[in-house]
Write an enzyme that holds these catalytic residues in place. Structure first.
Site, PDB file in Angstrom:
ATOM      1  N   GLU A  13      -5.779  18.305   3.121  1.00 42.02           N
ATOM      2  CA  GLU A  13      -6.737  17.220   2.886  1.00 42.02           C
ATOM      3  C   GLU A  13      -6.053  15.855   2.959  1.00 42.02           C
ATOM      4  O   GLU A  13      -6.592  14.896   3.520  1.00 42.02           O
ATOM      5  CB  GLU A  13      -7.411  17.386   1.520  1.00 42.02           C
ATOM      6  CG  GLU A  13      -8.241  18.656   1.374  1.00 42.02           C
ATOM      7  CD  GLU A  13      -7.396  19.867   0.989  1.00 42.02           C
ATOM      8  OE1 GLU A  13      -6.148  19.733   0.917  1.00 42.02           O
ATOM      9  OE2 GLU A  13      -7.999  20.933   0.771  1.00 42.02           O
ATOM     10  N   HIS A  61      -5.145   6.254   7.880  1.00 41.76           N
ATOM     11  CA  HIS A  61      -4.503   5.397   6.898  1.00 41.76           C
ATOM     12  C   HIS A  61      -2.995   5.353   7.178  1.00 41.76           C
ATOM     13  O   HIS A  61      -2.400   6.331   7.614  1.00 41.76           O
ATOM     14  CB  HIS A  61      -4.725   5.945   5.483  1.00 41.76           C
ATOM     15  CG  HIS A  61      -6.138   5.831   5.022  1.00 41.76           C
ATOM     16  ND1 HIS A  61      -6.469   5.569   3.716  1.00 41.76           N
ATOM     17  CD2 HIS A  61      -7.316   5.932   5.687  1.00 41.76           C
ATOM     18  CE1 HIS A  61      -7.786   5.525   3.596  1.00 41.76           C
ATOM     19  NE2 HIS A  61      -8.316   5.756   4.792  1.00 41.76           N
ATOM     20  N   GLU A 107       0.951   5.724   0.577  1.00 39.11           N
ATOM     21  CA  GLU A 107       0.325   6.996   0.946  1.00 39.11           C
ATOM     22  C   GLU A 107       0.979   8.081   0.108  1.00 39.11           C
ATOM     23  O   GLU A 107       2.178   7.989  -0.219  1.00 39.11           O
ATOM     24  CB  GLU A 107       0.483   7.284   2.433  1.00 39.11           C
ATOM     25  CG  GLU A 107      -0.149   6.251   3.359  1.00 39.11           C
ATOM     26  CD  GLU A 107      -1.645   6.077   3.189  1.00 39.11           C
ATOM     27  OE1 GLU A 107      -2.299   7.026   2.677  1.00 39.11           O
ATOM     28  OE2 GLU A 107      -2.157   5.009   3.528  1.00 39.11           O
ATOM     29  N   ASP A 150       0.854  -1.183   0.000  1.00 39.31           N
ATOM     30  CA  ASP A 150       0.000   0.000   0.000  1.00 39.31           C
ATOM     31  C   ASP A 150       0.890   1.232   0.000  1.00 39.31           C
ATOM     32  O   ASP A 150       2.055   1.175   0.422  1.00 39.31           O
ATOM     33  CB  ASP A 150      -0.912   0.009   1.230  1.00 39.31           C
ATOM     34  CG  ASP A 150      -1.895   1.161   1.201  1.00 39.31           C
ATOM     35  OD1 ASP A 150      -2.692   1.242   0.250  1.00 39.31           O
ATOM     36  OD2 ASP A 150      -1.864   2.009   2.122  1.00 39.31           O
ATOM     37  N   HIS A 188      -3.896  10.568   6.246  1.00 43.17           N
ATOM     38  CA  HIS A 188      -2.838   9.679   6.743  1.00 43.17           C
ATOM     39  C   HIS A 188      -2.005  10.257   7.883  1.00 43.17           C
ATOM     40  O   HIS A 188      -1.183   9.551   8.481  1.00 43.17           O
ATOM     41  CB  HIS A 188      -1.911   9.248   5.598  1.00 43.17           C
ATOM     42  CG  HIS A 188      -1.414  10.366   4.732  1.00 43.17           C
ATOM     43  ND1 HIS A 188      -0.740  11.464   5.216  1.00 43.17           N
ATOM     44  CD2 HIS A 188      -1.489  10.534   3.385  1.00 43.17           C
ATOM     45  CE1 HIS A 188      -0.412  12.258   4.213  1.00 43.17           C
ATOM     46  NE2 HIS A 188      -0.868  11.725   3.088  1.00 43.17           N
ATOM     47  N   ASP A 220      -2.137  -0.677   6.581  1.00 44.13           N
ATOM     48  CA  ASP A 220      -3.140  -1.056   5.594  1.00 44.13           C
ATOM     49  C   ASP A 220      -2.702  -2.289   4.800  1.00 44.13           C
ATOM     50  O   ASP A 220      -3.528  -3.122   4.423  1.00 44.13           O
ATOM     51  CB  ASP A 220      -3.422   0.115   4.647  1.00 44.13           C
ATOM     52  CG  ASP A 220      -4.210   1.230   5.334  1.00 44.13           C
ATOM     53  OD1 ASP A 220      -4.505   1.095   6.534  1.00 44.13           O
ATOM     54  OD2 ASP A 220      -4.509   2.242   4.676  1.00 44.13           O
TER      55      ASP A 220
END
Length: 230
Positions: free
Chosen positions: A52, A150, A9, A7, A57, A155
């Site tokens: 945002e 997150h 970010e 995963d 995260h 994740d």
């Protein structure tokens, strides 16, 4: 079979508009069992983190400033990935950022032929259902109580559990016959991957003549049993 569940970010949604990858977490699995070997890095995106994205995260500009650049760990990452299939949730997004970062380093892309998208698997298995990682973890009873924001490694760990469930749970890979090579061993799923154990032919279960005789003698010892009455 070796697979990598991963995963990422990022600073946003589109690497073509200048968004960058800021975290990657990879989980190694062999025969659908996590080996405990991981690859996890944060990267300095060399740009500000939009509010945002930080809200999703929790990775701030201050936290990421001074972290290694992606290029500093690109070779190490590619070595870890090897030629294994790469499993991700909404995989096109993660592949897009990964390949954009590799291109910026002058390196070739990771082939999309290696992409395994768990959203596509979940959509086939549960048409019309919610397909977010949170929703699917709830469906399969995977504990995500520690997921307040997150995080790439967190994740990936959840996704590794979900991936196994989507493909049928822990029974995957269990073999009950001699292997295709004709050897007299049976691969068995275990905590540390497949192990080999001797294959034993099924034992006969029909009673022998001697056993039937002993059973008859035993039954004859009952005087006027209920099951003989009309």
């Amino acid at each position: 079979m070796r697979e990598i569940v991963f995963d990422t970010e990022t600073t946003g949604f589109d690497p073509k508009s200048g968004d960058r990858l800021v975290e990657i977490g990879c989980i190694e699995m062999v025969n659908r069992v996590a080996t405990g070997v991981v690859f996890h890095r944060y990267f300095d995106p060399e740009r500000d983190m939009p509010a945002e994205a930080e809200a999703v995260h929790g990775l701030s500009t201050a936290f990421l400033t001074g972290k290694p650049k992606f290029a500093e760990h690109a070779a190490e990452l590619l070595d870890f990935l090897g030629d294994a299939p790469l499993v991700a949730h909404n995989a096109a997004f993660d592949f897009g950022f990964l390949n954009a970062e590799l291109a910026a380093c002058g390196l070739g892309p990771v082939s999309l032929d290696r992409m395994v998208d768990t959203i596509a698997i979940a959509r086939r298995k549960h048409p019309g259902a919610k397909l977010s990682l949170d929703a699917l973890c709830s469906r399969y009873g995977i504990d995500r109580s520690h997921r307040t924001k997150h995080g790439a490694l967190l994740d990936a760990e959840l996704l590794a559990q979900l991936y196994v469930e989507l493909l049928g749970g822990r029974q995957i890979g269990l073999e009950l016959a001699a292997d295709a090579t004709g050897s007299d061993v049976v691969p068995e799923q275990a905590a540390h991957g497949p192990v080999n154990r001797p294959f034993r032919s099924p034992r006969p279960h029909s009673p022998s003549e001697a056993e039937l005789a002993r059973h008859g003698a035993f039954m004859a010892g009952f005087g006027d049993p209920l099951w003989t009455r009309g």
